[in-house]
Design an enzyme around this catalytic site. Structure first.
Site, PDB file in Angstrom:
ATOM      1  N   ASP A   8       0.883  -1.164   0.000  1.00 22.19           N
ATOM      2  CA  ASP A   8       0.000   0.000   0.000  1.00 22.19           C
ATOM      3  C   ASP A   8       0.922   1.215   0.000  1.00 22.19           C
ATOM      4  O   ASP A   8       1.403   1.633   1.055  1.00 22.19           O
ATOM      5  CB  ASP A   8      -0.890  -0.017   1.241  1.00 22.19           C
ATOM      6  CG  ASP A   8      -1.744   1.238   1.369  1.00 22.19           C
ATOM      7  OD1 ASP A   8      -2.194   1.763   0.334  1.00 22.19           O
ATOM      8  OD2 ASP A   8      -1.944   1.701   2.510  1.00 22.19           O
ATOM      9  N   GLU A  69      -1.266  -1.656  -4.730  1.00 21.40           N
ATOM     10  CA  GLU A  69      -2.533  -0.933  -4.882  1.00 21.40           C
ATOM     11  C   GLU A  69      -2.352   0.143  -5.936  1.00 21.40           C
ATOM     12  O   GLU A  69      -1.374   0.891  -5.919  1.00 21.40           O
ATOM     13  CB  GLU A  69      -2.976  -0.315  -3.564  1.00 21.40           C
ATOM     14  CG  GLU A  69      -4.315   0.376  -3.679  1.00 21.40           C
ATOM     15  CD  GLU A  69      -4.864   0.868  -2.354  1.00 21.40           C
ATOM     16  OE1 GLU A  69      -6.069   1.121  -2.301  1.00 21.40           O
ATOM     17  OE2 GLU A  69      -4.097   0.991  -1.384  1.00 21.40           O
ATOM     18  N   HIS A 142      -2.507   1.067   7.179  1.00 20.78           N
ATOM     19  CA  HIS A 142      -1.669   0.761   6.018  1.00 20.78           C
ATOM     20  C   HIS A 142      -1.307  -0.722   5.976  1.00 20.78           C
ATOM     21  O   HIS A 142      -1.151  -1.289   4.895  1.00 20.78           O
ATOM     22  CB  HIS A 142      -0.407   1.625   6.029  1.00 20.78           C
ATOM     23  CG  HIS A 142      -0.707   3.091   6.113  1.00 20.78           C
ATOM     24  ND1 HIS A 142      -1.241   3.803   5.059  1.00 20.78           N
ATOM     25  CD2 HIS A 142      -0.583   3.961   7.136  1.00 20.78           C
ATOM     26  CE1 HIS A 142      -1.410   5.051   5.428  1.00 20.78           C
ATOM     27  NE2 HIS A 142      -1.026   5.175   6.690  1.00 20.78           N
TER      28      HIS A 142
END
Length: 168
Positions: A8, A69, A142
Site C-alpha cells: 500500500d 494498490e 496501512h
C-alpha cells in the site's frame, strides 16, 4: 505454495505485508509493517528509504510475487504526485529483485475483500482479520490495506495472469 508481498504505497507511510497460501482457502499472514518517512527529510532520502526497506523485506521473506494498490484518481495533484513517487520506489524495489507484479485498483481490492467496491476502511480491516484468522486488527490501517492487496492477488489469479508478469 505462493508467497505474496502486498504493498500500500505512500510517501509518508508505505504499508507492506507478506502472506502465503497452500491453496485459495488457506492463507496466512507471515509478517507486515509500515515504512514511515519523515516529512522533514529531502524527497530523495524518503524514496531511498522506501526502496531500501522494501528490498530488505523482499530479501528476508523471499516472496514469489508482488501486488501493488493502484492509484485512486480522486486525489489532488500534490497528493497524486507524492503517491506516484512512492509507487515508483516500490516498483523499482520489486523490479530490482525480479518479482512479477500485479496491480489492483482500490475498488477491485474492496470488492475482493468485502464484496463491495465502496467498502470503508473498518470493513476492510475486519474482513482481513477474518480471512487471515488474526487475533487482532492489523494496525495501522496501512498494514490492513497491504494485507488486502496481497489477499486480492492470491484470490484473483485470473486478473493477476493479465497483470505485468515482471519488470525484468
Amino acid at each position: 505454495m505462493s508467497t505474496v508481498l502486498g504493498i500500500d504505497p505512500g510517501l509518508q507511510h508505505t504499508g507492506w505485508a507478506i502472506i502465503s497460501n497452500s491453496d485459495k482457502n488457506s492463507m496466512q499472514a507471515v509478517a507486515y509493517g509500515v515504512i514511515s518517512t519523515n516529512a522533514k527529510d529531502v524527497l530523495s532520502a524518503r524514496l531511498a528509504m522506501i526502496f531500501d526497506d522494501l528490498t530488505t523485506v523482499i530479501e528476508r521473506y523471499q516472496p514469489t510475487s508482488c501486488a501493488l494498490e493502484g492509484v485512486f484518481f480522486g486525489l489532488n495533484a500534490k497528493t497524486a504526485l507524492s503517491l506516484g513517487q512512492a509507487r515508483g520506489a516500490a516498483i523499482l524495489a520489486t523490479a530490482h529483485k525480479g518479482l512479477s507484479m500485479g496491480e489492483y485498483p482500490p475498488a477491485t481490492i474492496k470488492q475482493a475483500i468485502v464484496g463491495t467496491g465502496n467498502a470503508e476502511k473498518e470493513q476492510i480491516t475486519y474482513m482481513v482479520r477474518q480471512l487471515l484468522n488474526l487475533d487482532h486488527d492489523p494496525q495501522p490501517d496501512h498494514c490492513a490495506d497491504a494485507l488486502a492487496v496481497a489477499i486480492t492477488h492470491l484470490t484473483h489469479q485470473d486478473y493477476a495472469d493479465r497483470a505485468d508478469r515482471s519488470y525484468k
